[in-house]
Design an enzyme around this catalytic site. Structure first.
Site, PDB file in Angstrom:
ATOM      1  N   GLU A   1       0.879  -1.166   0.000  1.00  0.00           N
ATOM      2  CA  GLU A   1       0.000   0.000   0.000  1.00  0.00           C
ATOM      3  C   GLU A   1       0.919   1.219   0.000  1.00  0.00           C
ATOM      4  O   GLU A   1       1.790   1.329   0.865  1.00  0.00           O
ATOM      5  CB  GLU A   1      -0.876  -0.022   1.261  1.00  0.00           C
ATOM      6  CG  GLU A   1      -1.887   1.079   1.283  1.00  0.00           C
ATOM      7  CD  GLU A   1      -2.762   1.034   2.536  1.00  0.00           C
ATOM      8  OE1 GLU A   1      -3.439   2.038   2.793  1.00  0.00           O
ATOM      9  OE2 GLU A   1      -2.760   0.012   3.266  1.00  0.00           O
TER      10      GLU A   1
ATOM     11  N   ARG B   1       4.974 -12.546  10.083  1.00  0.00           N
ATOM     12  CA  ARG B   1       5.659 -11.276   9.849  1.00  0.00           C
ATOM     13  C   ARG B   1       7.059 -11.336  10.421  1.00  0.00           C
ATOM     14  O   ARG B   1       7.310 -12.046  11.388  1.00  0.00           O
ATOM     15  CB  ARG B   1       4.939 -10.137  10.594  1.00  0.00           C
ATOM     16  CG  ARG B   1       3.594  -9.803  10.147  1.00  0.00           C
ATOM     17  CD  ARG B   1       3.029  -8.705  11.048  1.00  0.00           C
ATOM     18  NE  ARG B   1       3.446  -7.385  10.622  1.00  0.00           N
ATOM     19  CZ  ARG B   1       2.861  -6.724   9.639  1.00  0.00           C
ATOM     20  NH1 ARG B   1       1.833  -7.245   8.998  1.00  0.00           N
ATOM     21  NH2 ARG B   1       3.272  -5.526   9.291  1.00  0.00           N
TER      22      ARG B   1
ATOM     23  N   LYS C   1       4.579   0.707   9.129  1.00  0.00           N
ATOM     24  CA  LYS C   1       4.669   1.998   8.460  1.00  0.00           C
ATOM     25  C   LYS C   1       4.031   3.104   9.287  1.00  0.00           C
ATOM     26  O   LYS C   1       4.525   4.221   9.343  1.00  0.00           O
ATOM     27  CB  LYS C   1       3.971   1.916   7.091  1.00  0.00           C
ATOM     28  CG  LYS C   1       4.828   1.256   6.036  1.00  0.00           C
ATOM     29  CD  LYS C   1       4.106   1.202   4.722  1.00  0.00           C
ATOM     30  CE  LYS C   1       3.015   0.148   4.765  1.00  0.00           C
ATOM     31  NZ  LYS C   1       2.356  -0.053   3.478  1.00  0.00           N
TER      32      LYS C   1
HETATM   33  P1  ATP Z   1       2.658  -2.032   7.865  1.00  0.00           P
HETATM   34  O1  ATP Z   1       2.055  -2.592   9.086  1.00  0.00           O
HETATM   35  O2  ATP Z   1       4.103  -1.738   7.995  1.00  0.00           O
HETATM   36  O3  ATP Z   1       1.897  -0.887   7.284  1.00  0.00           O
HETATM   37  P2  ATP Z   1       1.399  -3.570   5.908  1.00  0.00           P
HETATM   38  O4  ATP Z   1       1.184  -5.029   5.965  1.00  0.00           O
HETATM   39  O5  ATP Z   1       0.213  -2.732   6.138  1.00  0.00           O
HETATM   40  O6  ATP Z   1       2.600  -3.222   6.846  1.00  0.00           O
HETATM   41  P3  ATP Z   1       1.592  -3.405   3.103  1.00  0.00           P
HETATM   42  O7  ATP Z   1       2.107  -2.319   2.253  1.00  0.00           O
HETATM   43  O8  ATP Z   1       0.145  -3.688   3.075  1.00  0.00           O
HETATM   44  O9  ATP Z   1       2.062  -3.109   4.571  1.00  0.00           O
HETATM   45  O10 ATP Z   1       2.415  -4.728   2.854  1.00  0.00           O
HETATM   46  C1  ATP Z   1       2.782  -5.237   1.613  1.00  0.00           C
HETATM   47  C2  ATP Z   1       3.146  -6.683   1.793  1.00  0.00           C
HETATM   48  O11 ATP Z   1       4.231  -6.807   2.704  1.00  0.00           O
HETATM   49  C3  ATP Z   1       2.002  -7.476   2.368  1.00  0.00           C
HETATM   50  O12 ATP Z   1       1.871  -8.685   1.656  1.00  0.00           O
HETATM   51  C4  ATP Z   1       2.406  -7.713   3.786  1.00  0.00           C
HETATM   52  O13 ATP Z   1       1.871  -8.917   4.255  1.00  0.00           O
HETATM   53  C5  ATP Z   1       3.924  -7.746   3.703  1.00  0.00           C
HETATM   54  N1  ATP Z   1       4.523  -7.321   4.965  1.00  0.00           N
HETATM   55  C6  ATP Z   1       4.308  -6.176   5.622  1.00  0.00           C
HETATM   56  N2  ATP Z   1       4.978  -6.147   6.783  1.00  0.00           N
HETATM   57  C7  ATP Z   1       5.650  -7.317   6.860  1.00  0.00           C
HETATM   58  C8  ATP Z   1       6.527  -7.900   7.834  1.00  0.00           C
HETATM   59  N3  ATP Z   1       6.852  -7.260   8.970  1.00  0.00           N
HETATM   60  N4  ATP Z   1       7.031  -9.120   7.581  1.00  0.00           N
HETATM   61  C9  ATP Z   1       6.731  -9.761   6.443  1.00  0.00           C
HETATM   62  N5  ATP Z   1       5.910  -9.278   5.495  1.00  0.00           N
HETATM   63  C10 ATP Z   1       5.365  -8.073   5.696  1.00  0.00           C
HETATM   64 MG    MG Z   2      -1.526  -3.051   4.841  1.00  0.00          MG
END
Ligand code: ATP
Ligand code: MG
Length: 553
Positions: A34, A260, A270
């Site tokens: 995102e 994660r 983020k």
């Molecule tokens: P954040 O909590 O940092 O905003 P998010 O999951 O909302 O993380 P996205 O941009 O939606 O961020 O994530 C893109 C991809 O990265 C998704 O498939 C998510 O599952 C993966 N991802 C995000 N954070 C992690 C993590 N800490 N470890 C492994 N994969 C991750």
């Molecule tokens: Mg997300």
């Protein structure tokens, strides 16, 4: 054992089985960020997994921006994400997509659900809908609009799209099961009204699909074979499958969840990183102390070290915290064999060699790498005055202290032995200079054997440099435990010192990393090219070795 024979993680095993069993001819994965912040080390894990599997199997991996939520800064974040993925060493080729590319199809599929009695327009308030959802122990309550005629829902949905209603006036909900034990199946909202322009589709839409509806359907449109996501989506999988089941999709992707990556002494979210950036607690998203890819890049982490780290962490369903020391050890192990050595004195103390001829100077030869003769040697200026580390002198040394003290003799590495004859102090009692005598016979290893060897730079030849020493951003391994994580910032996470470094460094490629002997790995700060500023990539001391040793005892 070659990598191909190495035991596979559970996802790679599923992928291998699907190829072998003929379920898929070709693997298609995707990384779906995102664009609402910069990528961090957790994303690196997901990137290495998705792009890695595609590369290993001769398939393809898409970069898809999950831009269903219109937000302002999107474009800047999207560009940064592309740069970070490329820097990490991956390439999506022509497969750059946006969930917003599919708004037309998603809308048509939403109508399809309505037409088949699988979705309805609910005019209740968002609060009421939330209340009626029930709980894990209590069934949900059906909306009075749940059984309204299909034609009525279709008409309202079209008018939602046409902009006839205000934000929040109504939503489109999938018609699944308000008594389902899985809360995500209790008639989830799939479209909402949002009178807001979108960076890519402009004012075309005033209704936007919810994540759960957009995500799986985007996977299906792109014929993703394995949709890999983190464990928090495990409970969403039944909805993911239900939607794929009830729509005329061209492919049926399989969602697989993994844990994660969490790192000690930092935060990987983020939203949490954004607070640090917005409150000015760090120097933007690429502050070298942040676990963002751009922060690690600026700090000087090589991308292959991050890939290697992700490989070591592996892919499981186990929720744990990985020691940041493992990441640091991996950076160190990556840099050690290939990084040339230089001399730099971080906290200089002047040492005058009283019996060295005044006005005289010479050079001494030093290997560029102790373990790799092929990296050659260089000549370093030596003279009557040198700088040593202030911490290499002690007035009253404890036993087994082999560095300088009054009357003690040490070797100045690659040069001569010196004996400390006199300590000069300022009026405040601070040591400002050491007066020593040297043994002219001891050049390059001759003379008496001494236990202490210290590093130095020539006072006449050395150049000034600013050196930035980084420590963990937080002062506890679990900053998110015990109140607000911002209360656990490490006040000493950045220390700036004025150093003296080997003169040749000023003319080196600014991207070249060096090991400053006995101090760590350093590289010039790419954001301040006009000055000689070094970031410490990682210190030499190996915290990871300590953790492992402790675990064994
Ligand atoms: P954040 O909590 O940092 O905003 P998010 O999951 O909302 O993380 P996205 O941009 O939606 O961020 O994530 C893109 C991809 O990265 C998704 O498939 C998510 O599952 C993966 N991802 C995000 N954070 C992690 C993590 N800490 N470890 C492994 N994969 C991750
Ligand atoms: Mg997300």
């Amino acid at each position: 054992m070659s990598d191909a024979d190495a035991p596979k993680d559970f996802i790679r095993q599923i992928v291998a089985d699907d190829l072998e069993g003929g379920r898929h001819q070709r693997i298609i994965t995707r990384f779906p960020p995102e664009p609402n912040g910069f990528l961090h080390v957790g994303h690196a894990k997901a990137i290495c997994l998705n792009f890695g599997i595609a590369a290993e199997t001769g398939g393809q991996c898409h970069l898809r921006f999950d831009d269903t939520n219109p937000v302002k800064e999107e474009e800047e974040y999207a560009r940064a994400i592309e740069e970070d993925v490329r820097w990490l060493g991956f390439d999506w080729g022509e497969h750059l997509y946006h969930a917003s590319d599919y708004f037309d199809t998603l809308y048509a599929w939403a109508e399809h659900l309505v037409e088949n009695g699988n979705a309805y327009v609910d005019e209740q308030s968002p609060d009421l809908i939330r209340e009626q959802r029930g709980s894990l122990t209590e069934a949900g309550q059906e909306s009075p609009h749940r059984d309204r005629p299909t034609a009525e829902s279709l008409d309202l949905f079209r008018r939602m799209k046409a902009g006839e209603f205000a934000d929040g006036a109504m939503v489109l909900r999938a018609r699944i099961d308000m008594a389902s034990p899985n809360l995500n199946l209790r008639d989830p909202v799939i479209y909402r009204i949002l009178h807001q322009a979108h960076p890519r589709t402009g004012d075309r839409w005033c209704i936007y699909p919810m994540y759960d509806f957009a995500h799986g359907q985007s996977d299906a449109i792109e014929c993703i074979t394995h949709s890999l996501c983190t464990l928090e989506f495990e409970n969403h999988r039944p909805l993911y499958d239900w939607l794929v089941e009830h729509l005329p999709v061209p492919a049926r992707p399989r969602q697989i969840e993994f844990s994660r990556l969490n790192l000690s002494f930092t935060v990987t979210s983020k939203r949490k990183l954004l607070r640090l950036v917005e409150q000015g607690l760090v120097d933007g998203w690429s502050d070298p102390r942040l676990p963002t890819l751009s922060g690690m890049r600026r700090r000087g982490y090589p991308p292959e070290a991050i890939r290697d780290f992700c490989h070591k962490v592996g892919v499981t369903k186990y929720e744990g915290v990985t020691e940041v020391a493992l990441l640091e050890a991996t950076v160190r192990d990556t840099l050690n064999p290939v990084t040339p050595r230089r001399l730099a004195v971080l906290r200089p103390l002047k040492l005058v060699i009283t019996n060295y001829p005044e006005g005289h100077s010479e050079t001494v030869e030093a290997p560029n790498h102790p373990g790799d003769a092929e990296m050659g040697t260089r000549q370093i200026a030596f003279g009557r005055e040198v700088y040593i580390e202030a911490s290499d002198f002690m007035q009253d040394p404890p036993k087994k202290y082999f560095r300088l003290a009054p009357g003690a003799e040490v070797r100045l590495r690659y040069a001569y032995n010196v004996t400390c004859d006199e300590v000069v102090r300022d009026t405040a009692g601070e040591v400002i200079e050491l007066r020593c005598s040297y043994d002219p016979e001891s050049k390059g290893g001759g003379g008496r054997k001494v236990k202490g060897i210290i590093h130095w730079v020539s006072a006449a030849a050395a150049v000034d440099a600013e050196v930035r020493l980084y420590d963990h951003l937080f002062n506890r391994p679990d900053p998110e435990q015990g109140g607000d994580y911002l209360d656990h910032l490490n006040p000493d996470s950045l220390e700036i010192v004025q150093a003296k470094v080997e003169a040749s460094l000023a003319d080196e490629d600014p991207l070249q990393r060096f090991q400053f002997e006995r101090s760590g790995y350093f590289r010039r700060d790419p954001q301040q090219p006009e000055r000689l500023v070094y970031n410490r990539v990682v210190a030499l001391r190996d915290g990871w070795a300590k953790i492992q040793a402790k675990a064994k005892t």
